[in-house]
Design a protein around this motif. Structure first.
Motif, short mmCIF file in Angstrom:
data_model
loop_
_atom_site.label_atom_id
_atom_site.label_comp_id
_atom_site.label_asym_id
_atom_site.label_seq_id
_atom_site.Cartn_x
_atom_site.Cartn_y
_atom_site.Cartn_z
N GLN A 22 0.83 -1.18 0.00
CA GLN A 22 0.00 0.00 0.00
C GLN A 22 0.88 1.24 0.00
O GLN A 22 1.93 1.26 0.63
N ALA A 80 -6.95 11.24 2.39
CA ALA A 80 -6.93 10.73 1.02
C ALA A 80 -6.22 11.70 0.09
O ALA A 80 -5.41 11.29 -0.77
N LYS A 84 -2.75 11.04 -2.03
CA LYS A 84 -2.81 11.06 -3.50
C LYS A 84 -1.99 12.19 -4.10
O LYS A 84 -1.36 12.02 -5.15
N LEU A 146 -13.14 -1.17 -3.30
CA LEU A 146 -11.71 -0.85 -3.31
C LEU A 146 -10.99 -1.48 -4.51
O LEU A 146 -9.86 -1.10 -4.81
N HIS A 149 -11.81 1.72 -6.63
CA HIS A 149 -11.51 3.04 -6.09
C HIS A 149 -10.33 2.98 -5.13
O HIS A 149 -10.04 1.94 -4.55
N GLN A 150 -9.67 4.12 -4.97
CA GLN A 150 -8.51 4.18 -4.08
C GLN A 150 -8.92 4.08 -2.60
O GLN A 150 -8.21 3.48 -1.79
N PHE A 151 -10.07 4.67 -2.26
CA PHE A 151 -10.48 4.76 -0.86
C PHE A 151 -11.98 4.57 -0.73
O PHE A 151 -12.74 4.81 -1.68
N THR A 178 -8.81 1.66 3.50
CA THR A 178 -7.76 1.69 2.48
C THR A 178 -7.47 0.34 1.85
O THR A 178 -6.88 0.27 0.78
N GLN A 179 -7.89 -0.75 2.49
CA GLN A 179 -7.56 -2.07 1.97
C GLN A 179 -8.45 -3.14 2.60
O GLN A 179 -8.82 -3.03 3.77
N MET A 220 -12.09 8.41 -5.68
CA MET A 220 -10.93 8.34 -6.55
C MET A 220 -10.84 7.02 -7.30
O MET A 220 -10.15 6.09 -6.88
N LYS A 222 -9.84 4.11 -9.65
CA LYS A 222 -8.53 3.65 -10.12
C LYS A 222 -8.47 3.70 -11.64
O LYS A 222 -9.49 3.52 -12.32
#
Length: 225
Positions: A22, A80, A84, A146, A149-151, A178-179, A220, A222
């Motif tokens: 990450q 975030a 980024k 996820l 998207h990033q978050f 986040t993951q 956000m 991806k």
């Protein structure tokens, strides 16, 4: 065999593993002073005692005190954006810019928000960031969000800082997810009371689900490339 409570407590103290790398995500407290969080939560320290209040972008200490307990969602956005772009945008600068869109609404002495649809409009028009409101979710659906998207800003009960205590209800607070990997969810909590409950908090997704209100905002998208 470890009990569920032992498992979750162990996860809380771990840092991200290298199975899926990450990017580093800066942590910020919604109260600007992570070390003061336990005293704020126990009411042994008032917001008027937080010397770091100018970092919030408040135009006055009074403005900081008025808003600090309401900006968990904007704190998630601040984290975030920092991850980024590398830029740290003060929480109350973001908050003030969101007000014309209706992301927060004053109701007498109370402040209602974060309100998702106006927040997404603010993201689009002020920051050129795509956001998607998600509702009626199962906790397992966060992993799919996820993937695209990033978050994910997730609505949870604020008691998630004490994950071994079952909450009386869900929702009321926002954290930055986040993951999700191998059944474990990783998130930053703007109101965590110590390092283990603030950044890179890791919980079994089933336990996170006890606090999750089934809604949030995906941030956000991806790249498809």
């Amino acid at each position: 065999m470890l009990s569920a409570s032992h498992f979750s407590s162990s996860l809380l103290s771990e840092q991200p593993q290298n199975s899926t790398e990450q990017p580093q995500i800066p942590y910020f407290s919604q109260w600007e002073s992570p070390s003061s969080a336990p005293d704020i939560l126990s009411r042994s320290k008032g917001l008027e005692e937080i010397s770091e209040w100018p970092q919030s972008g408040a135009l006055s200490q009074e403005e900081f005190i008025e808003w600090a307990n309401h900006v968990c969602g904007m704190c998630c956005l601040k984290m975030a954006l920092a991850a980024k772009t590398g830029k740290v945008v003060p929480i109350l600068e973001l908050t003030r810019r969101s007000l014309p869109y209706g992301a927060y609404v004053r109701e007498g002495e109370n402040i209602r928000g974060l309100i998702y649809a106006p927040f997404v409009a603010f993201l689009k028009h002020e920051l050129d960031i795509a956001g998607q409101v998600r509702v009626e979710m199962a906790v397992k659906d966060i992993e799919a969000e996820l993937a695209e998207h990033q978050f994910f800003i997730a609505s949870v009960h604020p008691g998630i800082r004490h994950p071994d205590i079952a909450p009386p209800c869900t929702g009321g607070h926002l954290v930055l997810v986040t993951q999700v990997e191998a059944g474990v969810i990783t998130f930053h909590n703007p109101s965590g009371h110590d390092e283990a409950t603030q950044s890179y908090v890791r919980l079994p997704i089933s336990q996170f689900g006890q606090f999750f209100a089934g809604r949030g905002v995906a941030l956000m998208a991806k790249s498809s490339s």
